[in-house]
Design an enzyme around this catalytic site. Structure first.
Site, PDB file in Angstrom:
ATOM      1  CB  CYS A  86       0.539  34.451  -4.408  1.00 16.05           C
ATOM      2  SG  CYS A  86      -0.686  35.522  -5.209  1.00 16.05           S
ATOM      3  CG  HIS A 194       2.763  32.710  -8.468  1.00 15.63           C
ATOM      4  ND1 HIS A 194       2.161  31.861  -7.562  1.00 15.63           N
ATOM      5  CD2 HIS A 194       1.940  33.781  -8.579  1.00 15.63           C
ATOM      6  CE1 HIS A 194       1.015  32.389  -7.149  1.00 15.63           C
ATOM      7  NE2 HIS A 194       0.869  33.563  -7.741  1.00 15.63           N
ATOM      8  CD  GLU A 196       4.356  28.998  -7.469  1.00 15.37           C
ATOM      9  OE1 GLU A 196       3.185  29.404  -7.390  1.00 15.37           O
ATOM     10  OE2 GLU A 196       5.332  29.662  -7.051  1.00 15.37           O
TER      11      GLU A 196
END
Length: 228
Positions: A86, A194, A196
């Site tokens: 991002c 994302h 994560e």
């Protein structure tokens, strides 16, 4: 394998990256301030999402001049793994570590949702996926539309540098449905989704976990070669 998670003023996904590596993958990881000037002792660098420096001027434009950036650029040039998600992707393009740029979403609105992605597993960051596998990851951005000139896009296609493409729905207008790319050397990955935030079944999605396992696998293979 030791990971650095760089923290800029306004980063808000640094903890997510840290916990994905430390708690889920049981990797060695440390936060590194934007004020530092060295990345000595680290084997991989993570550049998190968020709103570095409030996204003033242009997303990632001010972070490009942080104290840590010359060390990050040298780290990447040495062929070591660098990952940006991002705002991290935006910073890597601003720093010239990845081609192209991220502009405002075509909708001119912030988009926060889960999207489908097609994976190219021919990178050090995606080797644990199946080729052309379709996964789902969350996105949360207002400036995630990937743009590059036709020559750059042709090179990305020819060199197999597109690691992730939006599948089915393109949420931001990215050219060639690009969601993530690697550099020519293959050691720098930037992506808008994302991973994560998708590493635990408890939270409903583990599709991002294999990205981190891919990096760890590459690190272990490199250590084996170095140690004979």
């Amino acid at each position: 394998m030791k990971f650095a998670v760089i923290v800029f003023p306004g980063s808000n996904c640094d903890i997510d990256l840290y916990e994905a590596l430390k708690t889920v993958c049981h990797a060695e990881v440390e936060y590194v301030s934007h004020k530092e000037t060295s990345l000595d002792g680290f084997d991989a660098v993570m550049v998190p999402g968020g709103f570095s420096y409030g996204d003033y001027l242009r997303c990632g434009a001010i972070a490009r001049f942080a104290n840590i950036m010359p060390a990050l650029i040298e780290f990447a040039k040495a062929g070591k793994p660098v990952f940006g998600t991002c705002n991290g992707f935006q910073i890597l393009t601003e720093a010239g570590l990845l081609p192209g740029a991220l502009k405002q979403n075509d909708s001119l609105k912030f988009v926060c949702k889960t999207v489908a992605l097609e994976v190219n597993n021919q990178t050090m960051f995606t080797s644990e996926y199946n080729d052309n596998e379709v996964i789902k990851l969350p996105i949360a951005h207002a400036d995630g539309s990937y743009y590059a000139d036709e020559e750059t896009l042709a090179k990305l296609e020819a060199n197999n540098q597109i690691a992730f493409r939006y599948h089915g729905e393109n949420p931001n207008g990215s050219l060639h449905d690009i969601a993530g790319i690697v550099n020519e050397q293959g050691n720098v990955l930037g992506m808008m989704p994302h991973p994560e935030r998708a590493v635990e079944a408890l939270l409903g999605n583990e599709d991002g976990l294999r990205l981190f396992k891919s990096i760890l696998k590459h690190g272990h293979q490199t250590e084996e070669v170095v140690n004979g």
